[in-house]
Design a protein around this motif. Structure first.
Motif, mmCIF file in Angstrom:
data_model
loop_
_atom_site.group_PDB
_atom_site.id
_atom_site.type_symbol
_atom_site.label_atom_id
_atom_site.label_comp_id
_atom_site.label_asym_id
_atom_site.label_seq_id
_atom_site.Cartn_x
_atom_site.Cartn_y
_atom_site.Cartn_z
ATOM 1 N N VAL A 91 52.426 -58.830 -30.343
ATOM 2 C CA VAL A 91 51.133 -59.511 -30.493
ATOM 3 C C VAL A 91 49.997 -58.613 -30.023
ATOM 4 O O VAL A 91 48.968 -58.473 -30.698
ATOM 5 C CB VAL A 91 51.130 -60.832 -29.702
ATOM 6 C CG1 VAL A 91 49.728 -61.436 -29.667
ATOM 7 C CG2 VAL A 91 52.106 -61.831 -30.320
ATOM 8 N N LEU A 92 50.191 -57.970 -28.884
ATOM 9 C CA LEU A 92 49.145 -57.094 -28.348
ATOM 10 C C LEU A 92 49.000 -55.821 -29.177
ATOM 11 O O LEU A 92 47.898 -55.267 -29.282
ATOM 12 C CB LEU A 92 49.439 -56.751 -26.886
ATOM 13 C CG LEU A 92 49.422 -57.942 -25.918
ATOM 14 C CD1 LEU A 92 49.784 -57.490 -24.517
ATOM 15 C CD2 LEU A 92 48.069 -58.645 -25.920
ATOM 16 N N ASP A 93 50.090 -55.372 -29.774
ATOM 17 C CA ASP A 93 50.018 -54.184 -30.632
ATOM 18 C C ASP A 93 49.123 -54.423 -31.843
ATOM 19 O O ASP A 93 48.473 -53.495 -32.336
ATOM 20 C CB ASP A 93 51.419 -53.783 -31.111
ATOM 21 C CG ASP A 93 52.189 -53.011 -30.041
ATOM 22 O OD1 ASP A 93 51.555 -52.587 -29.053
ATOM 23 O OD2 ASP A 93 53.413 -52.859 -30.198
ATOM 24 N N THR A 94 49.090 -55.664 -32.329
ATOM 25 C CA THR A 94 48.231 -55.942 -33.480
ATOM 26 C C THR A 94 46.764 -55.729 -33.127
ATOM 27 O O THR A 94 45.960 -55.330 -33.982
ATOM 28 C CB THR A 94 48.412 -57.393 -33.982
ATOM 29 O OG1 THR A 94 48.015 -58.322 -32.960
ATOM 30 C CG2 THR A 94 49.844 -57.662 -34.370
ATOM 31 N N LEU A 95 46.409 -55.961 -31.874
ATOM 32 C CA LEU A 95 45.032 -55.726 -31.445
ATOM 33 C C LEU A 95 44.721 -54.234 -31.444
ATOM 34 O O LEU A 95 43.643 -53.809 -31.856
ATOM 35 C CB LEU A 95 44.803 -56.312 -30.055
ATOM 36 C CG LEU A 95 44.844 -57.835 -29.945
ATOM 37 C CD1 LEU A 95 44.658 -58.258 -28.496
ATOM 38 C CD2 LEU A 95 43.789 -58.482 -30.822
ATOM 39 N N ASP A 96 45.659 -53.435 -30.974
ATOM 40 C CA ASP A 96 45.448 -51.988 -30.959
ATOM 41 C C ASP A 96 45.305 -51.436 -32.370
ATOM 42 O O ASP A 96 44.543 -50.503 -32.620
ATOM 43 C CB ASP A 96 46.604 -51.283 -30.240
ATOM 44 C CG ASP A 96 46.438 -51.305 -28.726
ATOM 45 O OD1 ASP A 96 45.304 -51.594 -28.275
ATOM 46 O OD2 ASP A 96 47.416 -51.061 -28.021
ATOM 47 N N GLN A 97 46.050 -52.018 -33.302
ATOM 48 C CA GLN A 97 45.977 -51.550 -34.685
ATOM 49 C C GLN A 97 44.596 -51.784 -35.289
ATOM 50 O O GLN A 97 44.161 -51.067 -36.196
ATOM 51 C CB GLN A 97 47.045 -52.253 -35.527
ATOM 52 C CG GLN A 97 48.466 -51.850 -35.173
ATOM 53 C CD GLN A 97 49.505 -52.784 -35.775
ATOM 54 O OE1 GLN A 97 49.197 -53.580 -36.672
ATOM 55 N NE2 GLN A 97 50.732 -52.697 -35.282
ATOM 56 N N MET A 98 43.893 -52.778 -34.778
ATOM 57 C CA MET A 98 42.564 -53.081 -35.293
ATOM 58 C C MET A 98 41.520 -52.050 -34.867
ATOM 59 O O MET A 98 40.444 -51.965 -35.450
ATOM 60 C CB MET A 98 42.115 -54.471 -34.826
ATOM 61 C CG MET A 98 42.895 -55.598 -35.460
ATOM 62 S SD MET A 98 42.349 -57.206 -34.852
ATOM 63 C CE MET A 98 43.467 -58.289 -35.746
ATOM 64 N N SER A 99 41.847 -51.272 -33.831
ATOM 65 C CA SER A 99 40.889 -50.287 -33.335
ATOM 66 C C SER A 99 40.479 -49.298 -34.415
ATOM 67 O O SER A 99 39.318 -48.880 -34.482
ATOM 68 C CB SER A 99 41.489 -49.531 -32.143
ATOM 69 O OG SER A 99 41.761 -50.406 -31.083
ATOM 70 N N ALA A 153 34.431 -58.496 -32.194
ATOM 71 C CA ALA A 153 34.579 -57.766 -33.460
ATOM 72 C C ALA A 153 35.917 -57.035 -33.525
ATOM 73 O O ALA A 153 36.607 -57.060 -34.552
ATOM 74 C CB ALA A 153 33.433 -56.769 -33.615
ATOM 75 N N LEU A 154 36.302 -56.408 -32.424
ATOM 76 C CA LEU A 154 37.531 -55.618 -32.389
ATOM 77 C C LEU A 154 38.763 -56.484 -32.605
ATOM 78 O O LEU A 154 39.730 -56.065 -33.265
ATOM 79 C CB LEU A 154 37.626 -54.889 -31.043
ATOM 80 C CG LEU A 154 38.779 -53.911 -30.841
ATOM 81 C CD1 LEU A 154 38.737 -52.799 -31.876
ATOM 82 C CD2 LEU A 154 38.725 -53.321 -29.439
ATOM 83 N N SER A 155 38.733 -57.701 -32.090
ATOM 84 C CA SER A 155 39.900 -58.589 -32.192
ATOM 85 C C SER A 155 39.991 -59.278 -33.549
ATOM 86 O O SER A 155 41.017 -59.886 -33.860
ATOM 87 C CB SER A 155 39.835 -59.655 -31.089
ATOM 88 O OG SER A 155 38.714 -60.494 -31.275
#
Length: 265
Positions: free
Chosen positions: A11-19, A93-95
């Motif tokens: 789940v947290l990796d999906t946030l990093d991918q949005m960067s 925005a990032l999330s």
């Protein structure tokens, strides 16, 4: 009740991918964590994203910060609203939570109420109004992540639980973590201040979570007529009483309209 084995790392990796999709927002979040970063440096980065820059300018010129129409430069706007506010706007925005299709129904209406409630309560908990407002604004990031991971299940959970403490209990039973604690892990991963992370982690119990617990209760009272009330004295550790509820709700209502307009939500 079905228990879902939530893969927290995934789940947290999906946030990093949005960067990579929101490079300016990611750079703002990273840069604002640097103690050597000044308002001019952050403003220079912010200026590369017209949408984010416009939101910060509009917030700085809103009645919420008391300088309506007097903020003319992005650097001054950053100084007025504070680094936490700029970082919070960038985190939204990032999330990807600014995209309506990724969040539960009523997500932003509730989040703006939480932001207003935390801001109104902040001074009673020795918190700056702007920093407390940011805590409320971002608190529901974890709810959006749970909704993405388990769309039908989370909608069903929302339909049968009261907003606030009772919902946190159901989330923890189903996923092993409640939504605000999931928000805490996301913000910890992005190096947000320890105080904000701890407030989110301790929302179900603990001294640091008192402000947010109280804000959730007042938000529930504002938005949900069938909400089963919990005494404010218990949630706030005596810092806010039920006798003060009407005045607090009126102040929150005024701030909601200001914040909603300023942030375009």
């Amino acid at each position: 009740m079905t228990v879902i084995e939530l893969d927290l790392d995934a789940v947290l990796d999906t946030l990093d991918q949005m960067s990579s999709q929101r490079p300016v927002a990611a750079q703002i979040v990273a840069t604002s964590n640097n103690e050597n970063c000044g308002a001019s440096q952050l403003a220079a980065i912010l200026g590369a994203d017209i949408t984010l820059a416009a939101k910060v300018m509009k917030l700085a010129n809103s009645a919420y910060f008391g300088l309506s129409g007097r903020v003319r430069s992005l650097q001054f706007a950053v100084a007025v609203v504070g680094f936490n506010t700029v970082r919070s706007v960038a985190t939204v925005a990032l999330s990807g939570t600014d995209e309506a299709q990724t969040v539960p129904d009523g997500f932003w209406k509730t989040s703006v109420h939480l932001a207003a409630a935390c801001g109104a309560l902040g001074p009673q908990f020795d918190e700056r109004t702007a920093d407390a407002m940011c805590l409320g604004l971002l608190a529901q990031l974890g709810a959006a992540l749970l909704h993405q991971a388990d769309p039908e299940g989370y909608v069903e959970l929302m339909s049968r639980t009261d907003f606030g403490m009772r919902r946190f209990e159901e989330e923890a039973r189903r996923y092993g973590i409640c939504s605000t604690q999931l928000t805490a892990e996301a913000l910890h991963q992005w190096s947000f201040p320890t105080e904000m992370v701890d407030a989110l982690r301790e929302v179900r119990s603990g001294d640091q979570g008192a402000l947010l617990r109280t804000a959730y209760e007042l938000t529930a009272r504002s938005l949900y007529t069938r909400h089963r009330r919990t005494p404010l004295e218990r949630l706030s550790q005596g810092k806010v009483t039920d006798a003060q509820a009407s005045a607090k709700l009126a102040a929150i209502k005024d701030d909601v309209e200001t914040l909603r307009s300023a942030m375009g939500l």
